[in-house]
Design a protein around this motif. Structure first.
Motif, PDB file in Angstrom:
ATOM      1  N   ARG A 134       0.828  -1.202   0.000  1.00 33.57           N
ATOM      2  CA  ARG A 134       0.000   0.000   0.000  1.00 33.57           C
ATOM      3  C   ARG A 134       0.863   1.252   0.000  1.00 33.57           C
ATOM      4  NH1 ARG A 134      -4.176   1.245   4.801  1.00 33.57           N
ATOM      5  NH2 ARG A 134      -5.387  -0.438   3.855  1.00 33.57           N
ATOM      6  N   ALA A 135       1.882   1.264   0.869  1.00 34.25           N
ATOM      7  CA  ALA A 135       2.757   2.433   0.926  1.00 34.25           C
ATOM      8  C   ALA A 135       3.468   2.640  -0.412  1.00 34.25           C
ATOM      9  CB  ALA A 135       3.776   2.259   2.051  1.00 34.25           C
ATOM     10  N   SER A 138       1.281   3.912  -3.142  1.00 31.72           N
ATOM     11  CA  SER A 138       0.854   5.287  -2.863  1.00 31.72           C
ATOM     12  C   SER A 138       2.012   6.282  -2.978  1.00 31.72           C
ATOM     13  CB  SER A 138       0.249   5.370  -1.455  1.00 31.72           C
ATOM     14  OG  SER A 138      -0.852   4.484  -1.327  1.00 31.72           O
ATOM     15  N   GLY A 139       3.207   5.799  -3.296  1.00 33.76           N
ATOM     16  CA  GLY A 139       4.362   6.676  -3.434  1.00 33.76           C
ATOM     17  C   GLY A 139       5.053   7.008  -2.132  1.00 33.76           C
ATOM     18  N   ASP A 140       4.721   6.296  -1.065  1.00 33.28           N
ATOM     19  CA  ASP A 140       5.379   6.508   0.230  1.00 33.28           C
ATOM     20  C   ASP A 140       6.561   5.549   0.314  1.00 33.28           C
ATOM     21  OD1 ASP A 140       6.163   6.794   2.860  1.00 33.28           O
ATOM     22  OD2 ASP A 140       4.295   6.000   3.732  1.00 33.28           O
ATOM     23  N   TRP A 141       7.687   5.970  -0.251  1.00 37.93           N
ATOM     24  CA  TRP A 141       8.833   5.076  -0.375  1.00 37.93           C
ATOM     25  C   TRP A 141       9.474   4.756   0.969  1.00 37.93           C
ATOM     26  CZ3 TRP A 141       7.339   3.539  -4.629  1.00 37.93           C
ATOM     27  CH2 TRP A 141       6.953   4.403  -5.654  1.00 37.93           C
ATOM     28  N   ALA A 142       9.525   5.728   1.869  1.00 41.73           N
ATOM     29  CA  ALA A 142      10.081   5.478   3.196  1.00 41.73           C
ATOM     30  C   ALA A 142       9.212   4.474   3.949  1.00 41.73           C
ATOM     31  CB  ALA A 142      10.197   6.777   3.986  1.00 41.73           C
ATOM     32  N   GLY A 143       7.902   4.633   3.829  1.00 44.17           N
ATOM     33  CA  GLY A 143       6.993   3.703   4.482  1.00 44.17           C
ATOM     34  C   GLY A 143       7.115   2.305   3.908  1.00 44.17           C
ATOM     35  N   TYR A 153       1.957  -0.780  11.864  1.00 38.49           N
ATOM     36  CA  TYR A 153       1.541   0.246  10.910  1.00 38.49           C
ATOM     37  C   TYR A 153       0.424   1.072  11.522  1.00 38.49           C
ATOM     38  CZ  TYR A 153      -2.560  -2.684   9.897  1.00 38.49           C
ATOM     39  OH  TYR A 153      -3.716  -3.411  10.010  1.00 38.49           O
ATOM     40  N   THR A 192      -5.902   0.029  -2.301  1.00 39.10           N
ATOM     41  CA  THR A 192      -5.528   1.448  -2.378  1.00 39.10           C
ATOM     42  C   THR A 192      -6.690   2.333  -2.808  1.00 39.10           C
ATOM     43  OG1 THR A 192      -4.717   1.108  -4.638  1.00 39.10           O
ATOM     44  CG2 THR A 192      -3.106   0.938  -2.853  1.00 39.10           C
TER      45      THR A 192
END
Length: 233
Positions: A134-135, A138-143, A153, A192
Motif C-alpha cells: 500500500r505504501a 501510494s508513493g510513500d517510499w520510506a513507508g 503500521y 488502495t
C-alpha cells in the motif's frame, strides 16, 4: 470474504446443518447477522458499546425467527473461557481483530478451545508479507522500505496496528490444535481505493476478479489481508 467463508462451510458440514457459530469481535454484526439469516445459531462477542448498539439495532429489524437465532454478548475476545465451555461451537470467526493485539496467541488458544472437533476457525488478518504494497503503490517510499522489517503500521483510521505473517500464523495454528486447512488473499486489487469510493458499474466483474486472485498464486500472497481457515483436530 463471505463467499470464501461459505465455500469452507459448505465443504466441511452437511447441507442444511444448523451450525453453532461464534463471531469474536463481531463489530456491527454484519457477518453474524448474515449467518443467522442462513439458519445458523450465532453468538456475537463484542466489547465496543457503539458497535454493540449498531448490531442490536440491525437485529431488531429482523423477523422473530432470526432474532431468536442470534445473541449478542458484551465482552473481550480474550475471555472466551469465561463465557463458553470447551467445544461449544462448530465455527469460530475472528475477523479484523488480531491486528489490534500485540500478542494474539492467548486469544487464538482460547478460540481453539471453544471449537468443537472438526470445527472451522476463520481468521482475517493484515498480511505482514505484503505490508509494503500500500505504501509503495501510494508513493510513500520510506513507508514501503520500513514495512519490510516492521509489521506495525497505522491504519486509515489513525489507529496503531500490526500485521501477521502467514508462516508464523501457520505455526501458531498447528500449535493450538487447529492446523491451517486453506487460505485466501483478500483485497488484492482494491486496497488502495480511497475510502467512500462509489462502487463501480461493473462491481460483479470486480468481485469476480478479486475472488479469482484471492485463490491464485502469486496474487493471493500480495493481498492486503489474509483469510486463514484452520480445522480443529
Amino acid at each position: 470474504m463471505a463467499r470464501q467463508l461459505d465455500e469452507q462451510i459448505a465443504g466441511r458440514f452437511p447441507v442444511g446443518q444448523r451450525l453453532r457459530v461464534l463471531d469474536v469481535g463481531m463489530g456491527q454484526g454484519t457477518q453474524a447477522l448474515r449467518l443467522a439469516r442462513l439458519g445458523h445459531q450465532v453468538t456475537g462477542l463484542e466489547q465496543d458499546a457503539t458497535m454493540i448498539a449498531a448490531a442490536r439495532a440491525a437485529l431488531s429489524g429482523e423477523p422473530e425467527g432470526i432474532r431468536e437465532r442470534m445473541r449478542i454478548i458484551e465482552g473481550d475476545g480474550r475471555e472466551t473461557g469465561a463465557h463458553f465451555l470447551p467445544g461449544s461451537f462448530d465455527v469460530v470467526l475472528c475477523h479484523g481483530v488480531l491486528m489490534y493485539l500485540q500478542d494474539p496467541d492467548a486469544l487464538l488458544a482460547g478460540l481453539a478451545r471453544v471449537l468443537a472437533p472438526g470445527g472451522l476457525l476463520s481468521l482475517l488478518v493484515r498480511n505482514g508479507d505484503a505490508l509494503a504494497m500500500r505504501a509503495g503503490l501510494s508513493g510513500d517510499w520510506a513507508g514501503a522500505l520500513g514495512a519490510f522489517d516492521d509489521v506495525s503500521y497505522r491504519n486509515r483510521l489513525g489507529v496503531d496496528a500490526r500485521a501477521d505473517r502467514r508462516a508464523a500464523l501457520t505455526d501458531t495454528l498447528a500449535g493450538i490444535g487447529a492446523p491451517l486447512h486453506t487460505w485466501y488473499g483478500v483485497r488484492v486489487f482494491t486496497d488502495t481505493a480511497p475510502d467512500g469510493t462509489e462502487p463501480p458499474a461493473d462491481l460483479e466483474t470486480l468481485l469476480a476478479a478479486e475472488e479469482r486472485a484471492g485463490k491464485t498464486d502469486p496474487y493471493r500472497g500480495v493481498a492486503a489481508l489474509l483469510h486463514l481457515c484452520g480445522v480443529r483436530g
